[in-house]
Write an enzyme that holds these catalytic residues in place. Structure first.
Site, PDB file in Angstrom:
ATOM      1  N   ASP A 206       0.862  -1.186   0.000  1.00 20.02           N
ATOM      2  CA  ASP A 206       0.000   0.000   0.000  1.00 20.02           C
ATOM      3  C   ASP A 206       0.897   1.234   0.000  1.00 20.02           C
ATOM      4  O   ASP A 206       1.954   1.249   0.655  1.00 20.02           O
ATOM      5  CB  ASP A 206      -0.915   0.027   1.224  1.00 20.02           C
ATOM      6  CG  ASP A 206      -1.906   1.193   1.161  1.00 20.02           C
ATOM      7  OD1 ASP A 206      -2.926   1.057   0.463  1.00 20.02           O
ATOM      8  OD2 ASP A 206      -1.627   2.229   1.790  1.00 20.02           O
TER       9      ASP A 206
ATOM     10  N   GLU B  86       1.047   5.641   0.263  1.00 21.14           N
ATOM     11  CA  GLU B  86       0.436   6.949   0.494  1.00 21.14           C
ATOM     12  C   GLU B  86       1.189   7.937  -0.376  1.00 21.14           C
ATOM     13  O   GLU B  86       2.417   7.850  -0.524  1.00 21.14           O
ATOM     14  CB  GLU B  86       0.510   7.344   1.973  1.00 21.14           C
ATOM     15  CG  GLU B  86      -0.181   6.362   2.916  1.00 21.14           C
ATOM     16  CD  GLU B  86      -1.647   6.164   2.621  1.00 21.14           C
ATOM     17  OE1 GLU B  86      -2.278   7.085   2.057  1.00 21.14           O
ATOM     18  OE2 GLU B  86      -2.171   5.080   2.927  1.00 21.14           O
TER      19      GLU B  86
ATOM     20  N   HIS C 263      -5.596   4.704   6.435  1.00 21.20           N
ATOM     21  CA  HIS C 263      -4.925   5.523   5.419  1.00 21.20           C
ATOM     22  C   HIS C 263      -3.454   5.736   5.757  1.00 21.20           C
ATOM     23  O   HIS C 263      -2.863   6.736   5.357  1.00 21.20           O
ATOM     24  CB  HIS C 263      -5.631   6.867   5.227  1.00 21.20           C
ATOM     25  CG  HIS C 263      -6.952   6.741   4.528  1.00 21.20           C
ATOM     26  ND1 HIS C 263      -7.091   6.336   3.222  1.00 21.20           N
ATOM     27  CD2 HIS C 263      -8.210   6.954   4.991  1.00 21.20           C
ATOM     28  CE1 HIS C 263      -8.371   6.315   2.892  1.00 21.20           C
ATOM     29  NE2 HIS C 263      -9.071   6.670   3.952  1.00 21.20           N
TER      30      HIS C 263
ATOM     31  N   ASP D  64      -2.892  -0.289   6.283  1.00 25.59           N
ATOM     32  CA  ASP D  64      -3.749  -0.666   5.153  1.00 25.59           C
ATOM     33  C   ASP D  64      -3.256  -1.946   4.485  1.00 25.59           C
ATOM     34  O   ASP D  64      -4.074  -2.764   4.031  1.00 25.59           O
ATOM     35  CB  ASP D  64      -3.809   0.474   4.140  1.00 25.59           C
ATOM     36  CG  ASP D  64      -4.656   1.644   4.652  1.00 25.59           C
ATOM     37  OD1 ASP D  64      -5.057   1.609   5.824  1.00 25.59           O
ATOM     38  OD2 ASP D  64      -4.910   2.583   3.868  1.00 25.59           O
TER      39      ASP D  64
END
Length: 579
Positions: free
Chosen positions: A34, A36, A175, A180
């Site tokens: 994942d 960001e 998030h 995540d």
């Protein structure tokens, strides 16, 4: 940056029993990742955090987590969503140093992400930007899998938070990358349990279960059911027994099964699978035999779904014409003394032009009689670039040295023409005619490479018999009997088997090859190239050769260092946008 790879433990999930067709899911390594970022554009925005979890057999075997300095500001709406502030990434490592560590952590595992297009887009763009090869990877999207497995009533939304709640994930999505990724692991395991009850037992079956596999592909999976797990050639046949497609594989069963999975996305191949009624296979001793049989089957059947089926052995050659004043001619059926092969007529024409610039062979195409020629000199004669044998200004004897030098160049006994062309190139550079020099350099590189390759192929094709061996990787040997550049017999001696009796039997049973007088003794250029490539691989040993296998000392191979320097200079002076 945090990387952990414990030897075992972690949260496990009950696994189903899997068959041994394809790659069992229990033996498949997944890296759930994942990211960001500062926004939604892989080209305009930057990564601020990477979190990844490596799992196999339902167990966590490693984790990777780090903040990343995006080297730009983080928009307020992104700060509100992720909680990652500019102060948090201040002093964090930059992507250039993080990316190699992540790629090493991921290795060759199947990459998994929730909405994989987003995460893979950023990773692929980052890899390209920082000079890391992004090989074709197997990627699994848990959003696509969830939409395939779950009904709308059960899962109105396929957002990660909704699926984590539905399956009771141990980690709540926040998030933040690692949280995540951990939540996605739980979702993945829950989805695998669902598809396992439907008979999905291997990675290939999992990929084929996704929506982008056509019904025709799924229906035809039975065609691969009884195929052997051995190297060889496979042939897809249509309803009238016609051969639709020919390919090679180190594992026939595994390779053919891939045609019925999501990993096969070529439109024409999917169309072919829908037409196919049967798959025939030819089991081979090793990879060389498989490649050679594929070439021969392509030439014999010309299957319409193979791109190489259109004139599979069509190559071009440069030869001297048979007349009193020979000229250079481009031919498709070579005779003795020709040089090549060239993949296109244009490449052969470039070689002819280079040779005509180096040696005084005529450019005109008229047939000139040996005695009393009465032609009219052309413009090249007026410019001093032709001695006009057509008008009787040059005798057969005066013309002969240029022809002799061409023949010596072709056979590898002289490189005088290359010396002349290199000298012309130096003079152009000294005169600062750089654009012309660049074009002449590229033409000379092409000529040298063609000569080098053609001479190497010709020396191999001249050998009446050569027996070679390669280690098979398990303590045994793979053997090839080569006659006049063609594979005449192939076999292997597995570990513990005495090799020489196997060699003797292969030689005794080898195909009889009758050579002709062409430059490759009648063998196809493709087959001789495949054989030469196999022989060139490190570890190959010559068991027997009827005469010493050698190349002329003055062959084009002596110019390889020059070509390497010239190509390095070409790359250094070419703008990145044109490379």
């Amino acid at each position: 940056m945090t990387i952990t790879e414990p030897g075992g433990g972690g949260k496990g999930t009950a696994q189903l029993s899997f068959d041994e067709l394809g790659t069992p899911l229990r033996e498949t390594t997944f890296v759930v990742v994942d990211l960001e970022t500062t926004g939604g554009s892989a080209t305009e925005d930057a990564i601020t955090e990477i979190g990844a979890v490596k799992v196999r057999g339902g167990e966590i075997i490693g984790e990777f987590a780090t903040l990343i300095d995006p080297e730009r500001g983080i928009p307020p709406n992104i700060v509100a969503l992720t909680g990652i502030t500019e102060a948090m990434v201040l002093g964090a490592p930059r992507l250039a140093s993080v990316l190699p560590a992540f790629l090493e952590f991921a290795g060759s595992a199947v990459l998994v992400a929730h909405n994989a297009g987003f995460d893979m887009g950023f990773l692929r763009a980052a890899a390209e930007r920082h000079g890391h090869p992004w090989a074709k990877r197997t990627v699994l999207c848990t959003v696509k899998l969830a939409r395939r497995v779950l009904s709308r009533e059960e899962a109105p939304s396929c957002r990660l938070s909704a699926l984590a709640e539905l399956f009771g994930a141990a980690t709540t999505p926040t998030h933040r990358a690692l949280d995540d990724a951990r939540a996605t692991v739980d979702v993945l395991h829950a989805l695998l349990e669902r598809v396992g009850s439907l008979g999905v037992q291997s990675l290939e079956e999992l990929l084929s279960y996704l929506p982008d596999v056509t019904p025709a592909q799924r229906r035809k999976r039975e065609l691969a059911k009884d195929l052997p797990s051995a190297p060889g050639v496979y042939l897809f046949r249509g309803p009238r027994e016609e051969v639709l497609y020919v390919g090679t594989a180190s594992d026939l069963r595994r390779r053919v099964r891939q045609y019925f999975t999501a990993s096969e996305n070529r439109r024409r191949v999917r169309e072919m699978v829908g037409i196919a009624e049967r798959v025939d296979v030819v089991v081979c001793a090793h990879s060389l035999e498989a490649e050679v049989r594929e070439l021969r089957l392509l030439a014999a059947h010309r299957p319409r779904y193979n791109r190489r089926s259109t004139n599979p052995h069509r190559r071009w050659w440069v030869a001297l014409t048979d007349e009193a004043f020979p000229r250079l001619s481009i031919v498709s059926a070579p005779k003795a003394g020709a040089f090549g092969p060239f993949a296109s007529r244009g490449a052969a024409a470039e070689a002819v032009e280079a040779l005509q610039d180096a040696l005084p062979v005529r450019r005109c195409t008229q047939r000139i009689p040996a005695r009393s020629p009465k032609g009219v000199p052309c413009a090249l004669a007026e410019l001093g670039r032709c001695k006009a044998p057509c008008a009787g200004r040059q005798s057969v004897e005066d013309y002969a040295p240029a022809v002799h030098e061409v023949r010596r160049l072709f056979t590898g006994d002289s490189v005088q023409a290359l010396d002349i062309l290199a000298g012309q190139l130096d003079r152009l550079a000294a005169a600062e005619r750089f654009e012309r020099a660049s074009a002449e350099r590229d033409r000379l590189i092409g000529l040298i490479k063609a000569l080098d390759r053609g001479q190497r192929l010709a020396t191999l094709a001249a050998l009446a018999e050569l027996v070679a061996a390669r280690p098979d990787g398990t303590g045994g040997w793979d053997f090839a009997v080569i006659r006049y550049g063609r594979l005449a017999s192939a076999g292997s001696a597995r570990r513990g088997v005495r090799p020489m009796p196997v060699v003797d039997s292969l030689v005794a049973a080898a195909e009889t090859v009758l050579p002709d007088d062409g430059p490759l003794r009648g063998a196809s250029a493709d087959e001789v190239s495949v054989v030469l490539r196999w022989l060139d691989r490190p570890g190959t040993r010559l068991v027997h050769c009827d005469v010493p296998w050698a190349e002329p000392a003055r062959a084009a191979a002596s110019w390889r260092p020059w070509v390497a320097r010239a190509e390095a200079g070409r790359v250094a002076t070419t703008p990145p946008s044109e490379r």
